[in-house]
Design a protein around this motif. Structure first.
Motif, PDB file in Angstrom:
ATOM      1  N   ILE A 102      -8.094   4.931 -12.383  1.00 56.06           N
ATOM      2  CA  ILE A 102      -8.795   4.246 -11.300  1.00 56.06           C
ATOM      3  C   ILE A 102      -8.751   2.568 -10.758  1.00 56.06           C
ATOM      4  CG2 ILE A 102     -10.982   3.423  -9.497  1.00 56.06           C
ATOM      5  CD1 ILE A 102     -11.809   7.154 -10.332  1.00 56.06           C
ATOM      6  N   LEU A 103      -9.084   2.469 -12.774  1.00 53.61           N
ATOM      7  CA  LEU A 103      -9.331   1.035 -12.370  1.00 53.61           C
ATOM      8  C   LEU A 103      -7.788   0.121 -12.304  1.00 53.61           C
ATOM      9  CD1 LEU A 103     -11.931   0.744 -15.073  1.00 53.61           C
ATOM     10  CD2 LEU A 103     -12.102   0.321 -12.774  1.00 53.61           C
ATOM     11  N   GLY A 104      -6.983   1.251 -13.208  1.00 54.66           N
ATOM     12  CA  GLY A 104      -5.904   0.342 -13.724  1.00 54.66           C
ATOM     13  C   GLY A 104      -5.089   0.551 -12.401  1.00 54.66           C
ATOM     14  N   LEU A 105      -4.754   1.730 -12.186  1.00 55.40           N
ATOM     15  CA  LEU A 105      -3.372   2.348 -11.312  1.00 55.40           C
ATOM     16  C   LEU A 105      -3.705   1.943 -10.149  1.00 55.40           C
ATOM     17  CD1 LEU A 105      -1.843   5.564 -13.991  1.00 55.40           C
ATOM     18  CD2 LEU A 105      -1.325   2.935 -13.395  1.00 55.40           C
ATOM     19  N   ALA A 106      -4.661   2.833 -10.168  1.00 53.07           N
ATOM     20  CA  ALA A 106      -5.017   2.595  -8.238  1.00 53.07           C
ATOM     21  C   ALA A 106      -5.626   1.334  -7.437  1.00 53.07           C
ATOM     22  CB  ALA A 106      -6.538   3.316  -7.960  1.00 53.07           C
ATOM     23  N   LEU A 107      -6.132   0.229  -8.610  1.00 48.97           N
ATOM     24  CA  LEU A 107      -7.384  -0.521  -8.164  1.00 48.97           C
ATOM     25  C   LEU A 107      -6.400  -1.470  -8.472  1.00 48.97           C
ATOM     26  CD1 LEU A 107     -10.785  -0.844  -8.311  1.00 48.97           C
ATOM     27  CD2 LEU A 107      -9.301   0.150  -6.222  1.00 48.97           C
ATOM     28  N   VAL A 113      -7.029   9.407  -5.622  1.00 47.84           N
ATOM     29  CA  VAL A 113      -8.385   8.904  -5.116  1.00 47.84           C
ATOM     30  C   VAL A 113      -6.988   7.452  -4.194  1.00 47.84           C
ATOM     31  CG1 VAL A 113      -9.320   6.497  -5.694  1.00 47.84           C
ATOM     32  CG2 VAL A 113      -9.916   8.385  -7.059  1.00 47.84           C
ATOM     33  N   MET A 114      -6.033   7.723  -4.188  1.00 44.70           N
ATOM     34  CA  MET A 114      -4.917   6.400  -2.616  1.00 44.70           C
ATOM     35  C   MET A 114      -5.196   7.482  -2.120  1.00 44.70           C
ATOM     36  SD  MET A 114      -4.518   3.144  -3.990  1.00 44.70           S
ATOM     37  CE  MET A 114      -3.239   2.952  -3.070  1.00 44.70           C
ATOM     38  N   TRP A 115      -4.825   9.224  -2.068  1.00 41.99           N
ATOM     39  CA  TRP A 115      -4.151   9.692  -0.653  1.00 41.99           C
ATOM     40  C   TRP A 115      -5.908  10.217  -0.132  1.00 41.99           C
ATOM     41  CZ3 TRP A 115       0.047   9.976   1.665  1.00 41.99           C
ATOM     42  CH2 TRP A 115       1.281   9.506   0.799  1.00 41.99           C
ATOM     43  N   GLY A 116      -6.678  10.379  -0.390  1.00 37.91           N
ATOM     44  CA  GLY A 116      -7.520  10.754  -0.555  1.00 37.91           C
ATOM     45  C   GLY A 116      -7.606   9.267   1.048  1.00 37.91           C
ATOM     46  N   MET A 117      -7.728   8.484   0.250  1.00 35.31           N
ATOM     47  CA  MET A 117      -8.768   7.514   1.604  1.00 35.31           C
ATOM     48  C   MET A 117      -7.511   7.301   2.910  1.00 35.31           C
ATOM     49  SD  MET A 117      -9.018   4.134  -0.930  1.00 35.31           S
ATOM     50  CE  MET A 117      -9.413   2.874  -0.103  1.00 35.31           C
ATOM     51  N   ALA A 118      -6.554   7.450   2.266  1.00 40.21           N
ATOM     52  CA  ALA A 118      -5.133   7.227   2.951  1.00 40.21           C
ATOM     53  C   ALA A 118      -5.554   8.682   4.475  1.00 40.21           C
ATOM     54  CB  ALA A 118      -3.864   8.098   2.383  1.00 40.21           C
ATOM     55  N   ILE A 119      -6.272   9.672   3.897  1.00 36.20           N
ATOM     56  CA  ILE A 119      -6.446  11.246   5.095  1.00 36.20           C
ATOM     57  C   ILE A 119      -7.872  10.373   5.657  1.00 36.20           C
ATOM     58  CG2 ILE A 119      -8.185  13.293   4.858  1.00 36.20           C
ATOM     59  CD1 ILE A 119      -6.176  13.543   1.967  1.00 36.20           C
ATOM     60  N   VAL A 174       1.016  -1.409   0.290  1.00 34.79           N
ATOM     61  CA  VAL A 174       0.067   0.021  -0.148  1.00 34.79           C
ATOM     62  C   VAL A 174       0.835   0.618   0.903  1.00 34.79           C
ATOM     63  CG1 VAL A 174      -1.855   1.443   1.372  1.00 34.79           C
ATOM     64  CG2 VAL A 174      -2.164  -1.095   0.806  1.00 34.79           C
ATOM     65  N   VAL A 175       2.288   0.670   0.918  1.00 27.95           N
ATOM     66  CA  VAL A 175       2.870   2.048   0.866  1.00 27.95           C
ATOM     67  C   VAL A 175       3.524   2.269  -0.555  1.00 27.95           C
ATOM     68  CG1 VAL A 175       5.485   3.040   1.459  1.00 27.95           C
ATOM     69  CG2 VAL A 175       3.104   2.153   3.823  1.00 27.95           C
ATOM     70  N   VAL A 176       4.174   1.456  -0.920  1.00 29.41           N
ATOM     71  CA  VAL A 176       4.472   1.965  -2.713  1.00 29.41           C
ATOM     72  C   VAL A 176       3.519   2.348  -3.549  1.00 29.41           C
ATOM     73  CG1 VAL A 176       5.351  -0.031  -4.068  1.00 29.41           C
ATOM     74  CG2 VAL A 176       6.164  -0.448  -2.070  1.00 29.41           C
ATOM     75  N   ASN A 177       2.627   1.699  -3.071  1.00 25.67           N
ATOM     76  CA  ASN A 177       1.199   2.295  -4.464  1.00 25.67           C
ATOM     77  C   ASN A 177       1.038   3.428  -3.882  1.00 25.67           C
ATOM     78  OD1 ASN A 177      -0.584   2.462  -6.774  1.00 25.67           O
ATOM     79  ND2 ASN A 177      -2.280   1.045  -5.254  1.00 25.67           N
TER      80      ASN A 177
END
Length: 298
Positions: free
Chosen positions: A74-79, A199-205, A32-35
Motif C-alpha cells: 500500500i505504502l510503496g506500490l499503491a501510494l 486497493v487501487m481497483w477497489g477505489m476504481a470500483i 492513474v490508469v498506468v498504475n
C-alpha cells in the motif's frame, strides 16, 4: 560481488527501463490508469513465475507477514508509485528518479526517529551530500529563469517525486519486516502486488472508473507495449530483485545500489526525451548518488 549487491545493481537497470516505459505510457493514458493496469500485468507475471519455479502461491502465509507485506504494498506500490507515475508525466523520468534517490535518506531518518537506530557521522555526511546534489539539479537554470519556477506542473511534479520517495522508504522498511525468516522474495512481491491491486481497483470500483480505465487503454493500443515492458522490468523483475537485495544484504547497501537509475537515465533522458542535460545536472546527479553511497558505510 555477493548476490545481494548484484541483485541491487540489476534492480537499478530494471527501474531505469521501467521508468522510461511508464513515462511514455503515462503521457498517453494518464498516471492513474498506468498504475492500475501495471499491477494486473505484474500479478500475471508473478503467478506465472511461481508456476515456472515450482513455488506454491503464498495464500496461506502467516497473518503477520500478510500485514507487513500488505502494508508495504500500500505504502510503496499503491501510494508511492501513484505519486511517482504522476511525477513521470510532469517532470520526466530522470528528475523523478533522482528525487526517488532520497528514499534511503528518508528511510535512515525514519529508522532513527521511530526505530531508535543511531546515525553515524558518515551517515550524516551522506544525507547532507545527497541533499546538496538533488538541490543542485532541481535548481538548475535553463535560460534566465530557475527551472523550479518554470511552471506549476514542475512544482507539483517535484512534490510528487518527494512523496514517492517517502512511500518508497516506508515500503522498504515494512517489506524488510515482512520478509523475515528467509521468506521467498518472489512470493513477497506477489503479496505486495495483490494488496496494492486490491486497493487501487477497489477505489476504481467505488469511483465508477473501471470501465473508463480499460477504455483509455483500448483507445491507445500503442500503450500496451509500454505497459507490458514496464510491468515486466518494474513490478515483476525489478521489485523482486529489490527484495532479494534487501533480504540478502544491509538495507543501506541495497538502497545505495538501487539508487543508481538517475545515472543510467542521463543518456536516456537526452536520447529518448530530448532533455537538456548540462554539467550541473550531471554533477548534481553524481553527487547525490555518492551521498547515498555514504549512507551505506558503517
Amino acid at each position: 560481488m555477493p548476490i545481494g549487491e548484484l541483485a541491487a545493481l540489476a534492480t537499478s537497470l530494471c527501474w531505469s527501463f521501467t521508468s522510461t516505459f511508464f513515462t511514455l505510457a503515462g503521457r498517453l493514458v494518464g498516471s492513474v490508469v498506468v498504475n492500475r493496469v501495471r499491477l494486473v500485468l505484474a500479478i500475471g507475471f508473478l503467478v506465472g513465475a511461481h508456476a515456472l519455479f515450482g513455488l506454491p502461491l503464498p495464500i496461506h502465509a502467516e497473518r503477520e507477514r500478510w500485514f507487513w507485506l500488505g502494508l508495504s504494498g500500500i505504502l510503496g506500490l499503491a501510494l508511492g508509485d501513484a505519486f511517482l507515475f504522476q511525477a513521470f508525466v510532469w517532470i520526466g523520468p530522470r528528475l523523478s528518479m533522482l528525487l526517488l534517490s532520497l528514499a534511503p535518506v528518508l528511510a535512515t531518518l525514519i529508522a532513527w526517529v521511530f526505530l531508535g537506530e543511531r546515525l553515524t557521522g558518515m551517515q550524516l555526511v551522506g544525507i547532507a551530500v545527497t541533499l546538496t546534489g538533488v538541490t543542485a539539479v532541481v535548481m538548475e537554470r535553463t535560460g534566465s529563469q530557475p527551472m523550479v519556477a518554470a511552471s506549476r506542473h514542475r512544482l507539483w511534479g517535484l512534490l510528487s517525486g518527494l512523496a514517492a520517495a517517502l512511500g518508497q522508504a516506508l515500503g522498504l522498511i515494512t517489506a524488510k519486516k515482512g520478509l523475515a525468516g528467509n521468506f521467498p522474495p518472489l512470493s513477497g512481491t506477489l503479496m505486495r502486488m495483490m494488496v496494492a491491486a486490491a486497493v487501487m481497483w477497489g477505489m476504481a470500483i467505488l469511483m465508477g472508473q473501471v470501465r473508463a480505465t480499460w477504455q483509455r487503454v483500448v483507445a491507445h493500443p500503442q500503450v500496451i507495449r509500454y505497459l507490458v515492458g514496464g510491468a515486466f522490468f518494474g513490478p515483476f523483475l525489478g521489485v523482486t530483485l529489490s527484495l532479494v537485495a534487501v533480504q540478502a544484504t544491509a538495507v543501506g547497501i541495497a538502497s545505495t545500489l538501487t539508487a543508481l537509475p538517475p545515472v543510467f537515465l542521463l543518456p536516456i533522458g537526452r536520447l529518448v526525451f530530448k532533455e537538456r542535460i548540462g554539467p550541473v545536472a550531471v554533477g548534481g546527479t553524481l553527487v547525490a548518488v555518492a551521498g547515498v553511497g555514504l549512507l551505506a558505510l558503517r
